[in-house]
Scaffold this motif. Structure first.
Motif, PDB file in Angstrom:
ATOM      1  N   PRO A 118     -29.552  15.294  -1.423  1.00 42.10           N
ATOM      2  CA  PRO A 118     -30.809  15.716  -0.806  1.00 42.10           C
ATOM      3  C   PRO A 118     -31.842  14.597  -0.835  1.00 42.10           C
ATOM      4  CG  PRO A 118     -30.001  17.387  -2.336  1.00 42.10           C
ATOM      5  CD  PRO A 118     -29.163  16.156  -2.555  1.00 42.10           C
ATOM      6  N   ALA A 119     -32.801  14.667   0.070  1.00 36.37           N
ATOM      7  CA  ALA A 119     -33.794  13.599   0.196  1.00 36.37           C
ATOM      8  C   ALA A 119     -34.535  13.344  -1.108  1.00 36.37           C
ATOM      9  CB  ALA A 119     -34.783  13.949   1.316  1.00 36.37           C
ATOM     10  N   SER A 120     -34.922  14.413  -1.821  1.00 36.92           N
ATOM     11  CA  SER A 120     -35.673  14.227  -3.064  1.00 36.92           C
ATOM     12  C   SER A 120     -34.844  13.502  -4.115  1.00 36.92           C
ATOM     13  CB  SER A 120     -36.140  15.580  -3.601  1.00 36.92           C
ATOM     14  OG  SER A 120     -35.035  16.447  -3.835  1.00 36.92           O
ATOM     15  N   ILE A 121     -33.532  13.744  -4.121  1.00 35.07           N
ATOM     16  CA  ILE A 121     -32.652  13.072  -5.089  1.00 35.07           C
ATOM     17  C   ILE A 121     -32.447  11.617  -4.689  1.00 35.07           C
ATOM     18  CG2 ILE A 121     -30.394  13.111  -6.189  1.00 35.07           C
ATOM     19  CD1 ILE A 121     -32.306  15.416  -6.927  1.00 35.07           C
ATOM     20  N   LEU A 122     -32.331  11.358  -3.408  1.00 30.50           N
ATOM     21  CA  LEU A 122     -32.217   9.962  -2.956  1.00 30.50           C
ATOM     22  C   LEU A 122     -33.429   9.156  -3.404  1.00 30.50           C
ATOM     23  CD1 LEU A 122     -30.793  10.228   0.688  1.00 30.50           C
ATOM     24  CD2 LEU A 122     -29.599   9.487  -1.386  1.00 30.50           C
ATOM     25  N   LYS A 123     -34.608   9.763  -3.346  1.00 30.75           N
ATOM     26  CA  LYS A 123     -35.816   9.048  -3.798  1.00 30.75           C
ATOM     27  C   LYS A 123     -35.731   8.742  -5.291  1.00 30.75           C
ATOM     28  CE  LYS A 123     -40.864   9.335  -4.031  1.00 30.75           C
ATOM     29  NZ  LYS A 123     -40.899   8.986  -5.468  1.00 30.75           N
ATOM     30  N   ILE A 124     -35.297   9.710  -6.090  1.00 31.16           N
ATOM     31  CA  ILE A 124     -35.182   9.496  -7.532  1.00 31.16           C
ATOM     32  C   ILE A 124     -34.149   8.408  -7.831  1.00 31.16           C
ATOM     33  CG2 ILE A 124     -34.472  10.564  -9.703  1.00 31.16           C
ATOM     34  CD1 ILE A 124     -35.634  13.199  -8.605  1.00 31.16           C
ATOM     35  N   LEU A 125     -33.016   8.451  -7.128  1.00 31.67           N
ATOM     36  CA  LEU A 125     -31.987   7.435  -7.327  1.00 31.67           C
ATOM     37  C   LEU A 125     -32.477   6.062  -6.876  1.00 31.67           C
ATOM     38  CD1 LEU A 125     -28.801   9.416  -6.204  1.00 31.67           C
ATOM     39  CD2 LEU A 125     -29.575   8.942  -8.546  1.00 31.67           C
ATOM     40  N   LYS A 160     -33.990   3.265   1.852  1.00 28.68           N
ATOM     41  CA  LYS A 160     -33.459   2.147   2.640  1.00 28.68           C
ATOM     42  C   LYS A 160     -33.744   0.815   1.954  1.00 28.68           C
ATOM     43  CE  LYS A 160     -33.717   0.082   7.265  1.00 28.68           C
ATOM     44  NZ  LYS A 160     -34.314   0.210   8.631  1.00 28.68           N
ATOM     45  N   GLN A 161     -34.955   0.656   1.437  1.00 23.07           N
ATOM     46  CA  GLN A 161     -35.310  -0.593   0.780  1.00 23.07           C
ATOM     47  C   GLN A 161     -34.582  -0.761  -0.550  1.00 23.07           C
ATOM     48  OE1 GLN A 161     -39.590  -0.667   0.533  1.00 23.07           O
ATOM     49  NE2 GLN A 161     -39.851  -0.575   2.762  1.00 23.07           N
ATOM     50  N   ALA A 162     -34.404   0.348  -1.276  1.00 26.07           N
ATOM     51  CA  ALA A 162     -33.758   0.248  -2.590  1.00 26.07           C
ATOM     52  C   ALA A 162     -32.283  -0.110  -2.473  1.00 26.07           C
ATOM     53  CB  ALA A 162     -33.922   1.560  -3.352  1.00 26.07           C
ATOM     54  N   ASN A 222     -34.417   0.703  -8.384  1.00 28.31           N
ATOM     55  CA  ASN A 222     -35.479  -0.310  -8.385  1.00 28.31           C
ATOM     56  C   ASN A 222     -35.835  -0.792  -9.791  1.00 28.31           C
ATOM     57  OD1 ASN A 222     -35.796  -0.411  -5.590  1.00 28.31           O
ATOM     58  ND2 ASN A 222     -37.273   1.268  -5.565  1.00 28.31           N
ATOM     59  N   VAL A 223     -35.708   0.097 -10.784  1.00 28.26           N
ATOM     60  CA  VAL A 223     -36.080  -0.307 -12.152  1.00 28.26           C
ATOM     61  C   VAL A 223     -34.875  -0.739 -12.972  1.00 28.26           C
ATOM     62  CG1 VAL A 223     -38.096   1.207 -12.146  1.00 28.26           C
ATOM     63  CG2 VAL A 223     -35.920   2.062 -13.060  1.00 28.26           C
ATOM     64  N   GLY A 224     -33.689  -0.807 -12.332  1.00 28.08           N
ATOM     65  CA  GLY A 224     -32.518  -1.331 -13.009  1.00 28.08           C
ATOM     66  C   GLY A 224     -31.731  -0.334 -13.828  1.00 28.08           C
ATOM     67  N   GLN A 225     -32.022   0.960 -13.704  1.00 27.43           N
ATOM     68  CA  GLN A 225     -31.230   1.962 -14.432  1.00 27.43           C
ATOM     69  C   GLN A 225     -29.830   2.084 -13.857  1.00 27.43           C
ATOM     70  OE1 GLN A 225     -34.374   5.188 -14.147  1.00 27.43           O
ATOM     71  NE2 GLN A 225     -33.674   5.544 -16.250  1.00 27.43           N
ATOM     72  N   ILE A 226     -29.702   1.868 -12.552  1.00 29.60           N
ATOM     73  CA  ILE A 226     -28.401   1.816 -11.892  1.00 29.60           C
ATOM     74  C   ILE A 226     -28.382   0.606 -10.962  1.00 29.60           C
ATOM     75  CG2 ILE A 226     -27.879   4.289 -11.975  1.00 29.60           C
ATOM     76  CD1 ILE A 226     -28.893   4.519  -9.081  1.00 29.60           C
ATOM     77  N   ALA A 227     -27.189   0.174 -10.613  1.00 32.38           N
ATOM     78  CA  ALA A 227     -27.032  -0.906  -9.631  1.00 32.38           C
ATOM     79  C   ALA A 227     -25.788  -0.571  -8.817  1.00 32.38           C
ATOM     80  CB  ALA A 227     -26.907  -2.258 -10.321  1.00 32.38           C
ATOM     81  N   VAL A 228     -25.980   0.213  -7.767  1.00 36.96           N
ATOM     82  CA  VAL A 228     -24.862   0.632  -6.926  1.00 36.96           C
ATOM     83  C   VAL A 228     -25.095   0.134  -5.508  1.00 36.96           C
ATOM     84  CG1 VAL A 228     -24.311   2.649  -8.329  1.00 36.96           C
ATOM     85  CG2 VAL A 228     -25.965   2.873  -6.465  1.00 36.96           C
ATOM     86  N   SER A 229     -23.996  -0.002  -4.764  1.00 35.33           N
ATOM     87  CA  SER A 229     -24.090  -0.548  -3.404  1.00 35.33           C
ATOM     88  C   SER A 229     -23.255   0.277  -2.427  1.00 35.33           C
ATOM     89  CB  SER A 229     -23.599  -2.005  -3.399  1.00 35.33           C
ATOM     90  OG  SER A 229     -24.343  -2.801  -4.296  1.00 35.33           O
ATOM     91  N   PRO A 230     -23.660   1.521  -2.177  1.00 32.75           N
ATOM     92  CA  PRO A 230     -22.892   2.351  -1.236  1.00 32.75           C
ATOM     93  C   PRO A 230     -22.956   1.790   0.176  1.00 32.75           C
ATOM     94  CG  PRO A 230     -24.958   3.428  -1.859  1.00 32.75           C
ATOM     95  CD  PRO A 230     -24.821   2.232  -2.736  1.00 32.75           C
TER      96      PRO A 230
END
Length: 422
Positions: free
Chosen positions: A190-197, A229-231, A202-210
């Protein structure tokens, strides 16, 4: 998975004119009337009735007549028992025979049921895989964030595709390390979860490249689209799916089109000026729980310009949200719809940036919650809303501005909404 549907979605030329769409629908409904409607106790006597003369359906009426409408002989109360037990246990594997059952609360909070036969699950998987599978030559890993799992979603899984469900009823922090380990090639949320992810990225908690990022279940606002999109450095695709099926998805050019290759979607215009309409669905692929002359209360804004992809299927500029959440402000000539896009743009253009917001109208009074706002934001918002109202020739309702965000129990976050008194 339906190979024919997969190939048609991925490689087909599509429907290139309205005449082609109309002819396609007519042929499909001839078969549907003959092969499917007689199997439904509710619709058997309507097999030769014009679509416009069929009983008008909505979520409540569909649930009222669920046992008679479905062609699987499934009793509504039994289906509710199965679905509610799955929600409570978080074990979504039980089915009724080979038919999967799901519970939907929807943005209205009114609970409903959906069914999916093996054939319907294969068709759904073929359409989405045909459109969004990144690379047929390589195995894929799908991270799917949703409130509830279902056999429908797991139909996407196959030897080339690893499908992982992330339960949104669990704390999101619990999922971050698992998401990192999966390193998904496809991220669906969902859009709200995409924002949280995106914030976590952005803060380095995850580093994924879908390779593919797909927004589902909630209205995707321009600000959330840009943040994600930017993240992740990827275009954000969108699937507009409700209990009633896949109604629209983005084309290769990145524009949202109604799914008119698989269902007929008519318009109930609610605002002639913008063309805003609520969709009326006639689904000629659904053979379990029939959807005919079914009106949703979602508000869609059409885009009449042709799409570079060449498809003649109706192009959608944006999904406004629920009809019940459309803001209507008073003016000299009566009430006018104030679009969610106008509200979003007004807030986005405030001189002082904010982190998030909610716009809630209740009892003809407007409350705006501002999160992470500067001390000057209140004055700026008053001026901005006054300018918007002057441009639209309407009057801003009595306005209260609060800081922070309200307590929310609605799973599907809506930034702009109407609330009614209990």
């Amino acid at each position: 998975m339906s190979l024919k549907a997969f190939l048609k979605t991925r490689y087909g030329n599509g429907l290139r004119s309205r005449a082609a769409i109309e002819n396609h629908h007519q042929r499909a409904f001839v078969r549907f009337r003959s092969n499917v409607m007689p199997r439904s106790p509710f619709y058997a006597d309507y097999a030769n009735t014009a679509l416009s003369a069929l009983p008008r359906m909505n979520k409540q009426k569909l649930m009222d007549h669920f046992s008679a409408i479905n062609t699987c002989g499934i009793d509504r109360e039994k289906a509710f028992d199965i679905a509610i037990q799955a929600e409570q246990s978080r074990d979504f594997s039980p089915m009724i025979g080979d038919v999967s059952v799901g519970l939907s609360t929807g943005t209205s909070g009114q609970r409903g049921l959906f069914l999916a036969t093996p054939r319907e699950r294969r068709l759904w998987a073929a359409i989405l895989a045909g459109r969004f599978w990144p690379n047929l030559a390589k195995p894929q890993r799908v991270a799917f964030f949703m409130r509830a799992d279902n056999a429908l979603y797991r139909t996407l899984g196959n030897p080339l595709l690893r499908f992982e469900f992330f339960d949104l009823l669990d704390p999101l922090e619990k999922h971050l390390s698992r998401l990192q380990d999966l390193s998904p090639t496809v991220l669906i949320a969902p859009a709200s979860i995409l924002k949280i992810l995106a914030d976590a990225q952005n803060v380095g908690q995850i580093a994924v490249s879908p390779r593919r990022i797909i927004s589902v279940a909630e209205t995707l606002s321009p600000e959330d689209r840009n943040i994600a999109k930017q993240a992740f450095g990827r275009q954000i695709d969108e699937v507009y799916q409700a209990t009633e099926g896949v109604l629209a998805f983005t084309c290769p050019a990145g524009n949202l089109h109604l799914n008119e290759a698989w269902m007929r979607i008519e318009r109930d215009i609610i605002d002639p000026q913008s063309g805003a309409f609520c969709p009326i669905i006639h689904d000629f692929t659904r053979q379990s729980l029939l959807l005919l002359n079914y009106r949703l209360n979602d508000v869609l804004i059409p885009d009449p310009s042709p799409c570079p992809c060449g498809s003649a299927c109706t192009r959608i500029a944006r999904i406004e949200g629920r009809e019940d959440d459309a803001l209507w402000w008073h003016g000299p000539t009566g009430r006018k719809m104030v679009s969610a896009d106008a509200i979003r743009t007004t807030i986005a253009c405030l001189p002082s940036p904010i982190t998030d917001y909610r716009v809630i109208e209740k009892n003809n009074q407007l409350t705006v919650w501002l999160d992470g706002a500067a001390p000057t934001s209140e004055t700026e918002l008053h001026h901005a809303f006054s300018s918007l109202a002057a441009r639209l020739d309407v009057t801003v309702p009595p306005l209260t501005i609060r800081h922070g965000l309200p307590h929310e129990t609605d799973f599907k976050r809506r930034r702009i909404r109407i609330e009614t008194s209990p």
